[in-house]
Design an enzyme around this catalytic site. Structure first.
Site, PDB file in Angstrom:
ATOM      1  N   CYS A 119      20.510  40.912 -14.279  1.00  0.00           N
ATOM      2  CA  CYS A 119      20.806  40.494 -15.661  1.00  0.00           C
ATOM      3  C   CYS A 119      21.479  41.570 -16.523  1.00  0.00           C
ATOM      4  O   CYS A 119      22.486  41.287 -17.193  1.00  0.00           O
ATOM      5  CB  CYS A 119      19.545  40.009 -16.363  1.00  0.00           C
ATOM      6  N   ARG A 148      13.671  46.211  -4.671  1.00  0.00           N
ATOM      7  CA  ARG A 148      12.356  46.274  -5.311  1.00  0.00           C
ATOM      8  C   ARG A 148      11.374  46.950  -4.356  1.00  0.00           C
ATOM      9  O   ARG A 148      11.303  46.583  -3.177  1.00  0.00           O
ATOM     10  CB  ARG A 148      11.864  44.865  -5.667  1.00  0.00           C
ATOM     11  N   GLN A 166      20.332  37.726  -4.535  1.00  0.00           N
ATOM     12  CA  GLN A 166      20.019  36.556  -5.357  1.00  0.00           C
ATOM     13  C   GLN A 166      21.288  35.778  -5.691  1.00  0.00           C
ATOM     14  O   GLN A 166      22.344  36.376  -5.945  1.00  0.00           O
ATOM     15  CB  GLN A 166      19.372  36.993  -6.674  1.00  0.00           C
ATOM     16  N   ASP A 168      22.288  34.591  -8.373  1.00  0.00           N
ATOM     17  CA  ASP A 168      21.961  34.676  -9.791  1.00  0.00           C
ATOM     18  C   ASP A 168      23.047  34.020 -10.645  1.00  0.00           C
ATOM     19  O   ASP A 168      24.227  34.037 -10.290  1.00  0.00           O
ATOM     20  CB  ASP A 168      21.854  36.150 -10.198  1.00  0.00           C
ATOM     21  N   HIS A 170      23.782  33.284 -15.142  1.00  0.00           N
ATOM     22  CA  HIS A 170      23.299  33.336 -16.517  1.00  0.00           C
ATOM     23  C   HIS A 170      24.211  32.469 -17.378  1.00  0.00           C
ATOM     24  O   HIS A 170      25.433  32.526 -17.249  1.00  0.00           O
ATOM     25  CB  HIS A 170      23.280  34.779 -17.023  1.00  0.00           C
ATOM     26  N   LYS A 250       9.909  28.431 -18.592  1.00  0.00           N
ATOM     27  CA  LYS A 250      10.767  28.231 -17.417  1.00  0.00           C
ATOM     28  C   LYS A 250      10.319  27.009 -16.629  1.00  0.00           C
ATOM     29  O   LYS A 250       9.216  26.481 -16.825  1.00  0.00           O
ATOM     30  CB  LYS A 250      10.713  29.463 -16.513  1.00  0.00           C
ATOM     31  N   HIS A 296      18.487  32.084 -17.506  1.00  0.00           N
ATOM     32  CA  HIS A 296      18.569  32.664 -16.166  1.00  0.00           C
ATOM     33  C   HIS A 296      18.430  31.528 -15.151  1.00  0.00           C
ATOM     34  O   HIS A 296      17.609  30.625 -15.347  1.00  0.00           O
ATOM     35  CB  HIS A 296      17.428  33.660 -15.927  1.00  0.00           C
TER      36      HIS A 296
END
Length: 341
Positions: A119, A148, A166, A168, A170, A250, A296
């Site tokens: 992000c 991570r 990911q 991902d 946005h 979410k 997200h």
């Protein structure tokens, strides 16, 4: 003291069914199938970091290709740095809330972080120039590799790793656009899961936790947008009371595989926190400045984990379009070799 866990069943039939599923899962363990099918492997020199072989990369790239196909009309694809200064992660809040799970490195006597999330990099691109309401909804995607630091005891094949990619995305939008954007994301998720024969998808609406930012009014508006989107698509859902992130509510998506197991993959998250922390603005029609709503979104979640799920879901027999080896021509003797070629 030693804690002991047990599982009880109402009938012998239920026990037998459970034991059958356990044996089936053992036989179709993705770690075993991955080695047999030459898809991926693991090595002690990089604990928690999978090695993808050529055939595994065929599947990996096909997943990305299919997602690009689904979102090519609506999303701008970007690529942001893997390593960025520590100060960025302090602004984003990850340093305070996620520091123990992050990797750090020194460059030119300054501390940098290997990103655990995508992000903040995308937000920096948003801030590259002034934004107008005419650009909204602004949908930005990135197949971003994140790292991570998971404890060694919880690592489990592709299901729990220390580096993963990911899918991902946005979405930056105005309040009146929020509900429609959530509907589009839910449609995208349903289309994708159906393609992989996941017919049962459970939706969980996670609401405001005890520790949260933002007023109750703003939270209620966001929760209502999520509810309206689910109901508009006639999707049944369960409420996870207080299960939202501290920055917003979410919808988590759980898929059921061929063996009846549930996997939490996709998510749609409304975020009040990062737009405020990074002072994101857009120019409205009356020339005033407002803070956008940030959504997200991930559907696969982790591509590595999704490949692990698919390997067990299909029991190694991937559908034709996804299979790394689609067909073979076998000759009886060398006399047919030229013809077969």
């Amino acid at each position: 003291m030693q804690r002991i866990y047990g599982t009880a069943f109402q009938t012998k039939k239920e026990l037998e069914e459970y034991l059958r599923k356990v044996e089936e899962a053992k036989q179709n363990d993705h770690r075993r199938l991955g080695k047999q099918l030459d898809l991926f492997s693991f090595n002690d020199v990089a604990v928690g970091f999978p090695f993808f072989h050529h055939k595994g990369m065929v599947i990996f790239n096909k997943l990305i290709e299919y997602m690009r196909h689904l979102q090519k009309k609506d999303y701008q694809e970007i690529k942001t740095p893997l390593i960025m200064r520590e100060s960025l992660w302090k602004t984003s809040g990850h340093y305070e809330h996620y520091r123990e799970n992050m990797y750090f490195t020194q460059i030119d006597e300054q501390t940098y972080c290997i990103r655990p999330m995508n992000c903040p990099g995308g937000i920096l691109l948003y801030k590259e120039k002034p934004r107008s309401y005419r650009e909204f909804p602004m949908r930005v995607s990135e197949f971003g590799l994140v790292h991570r630091h998971e404890l060694s005891g919880v690592l489990h094949g592709l299901f729990r790793v220390r580096a993963f990619t990911q899918d991902d995305a946005h979405v930056y939008c105005m309040p009146h656009q929020l509900e429609d954007e959530i509907v589009k994301i839910l449609e995208l998720a349903q289309n994708l899961y159906y393609k992989f024969d996941f017919k049962k998808v459970k939706m969980m609406l996670a609401t405001k936790p005890k520790k949260a930012i933002g007023s109750d009014e703003v939270w209620e508006r966001a929760i209502q947008a999520l509810k309206n989107a689910l109901e508009k698509k006639k999707i049944d859902y369960e409420v996870d009371q207080g299960g939202g992130a501290f920055y917003g509510p979410k919808v988590d998506m759980k898929i059921e595989d061929a063996m009846g197991r549930e996997w939490q993959c996709g998510t749609v998250q409304v975020d009040f926190f990062l737009p405020q922390n990074f002072d994101l603005k857009y120019i409205t029609s009356d020339q005033s400045k407002q803070t956008p709503i940030m959504v997200h979104r991930a559907i696969y979640g982790s591509l590595e984990r999704f490949i692990g799920i698919l390997t067990e879901h299909y029991k190694g027999k991937f559908p034709f379009w996804l299979a790394p080896v689609q067909a073979r021509i076998l000759t009886i003797t060398d006399e047919q070799k030229d013809y077969a070629t």
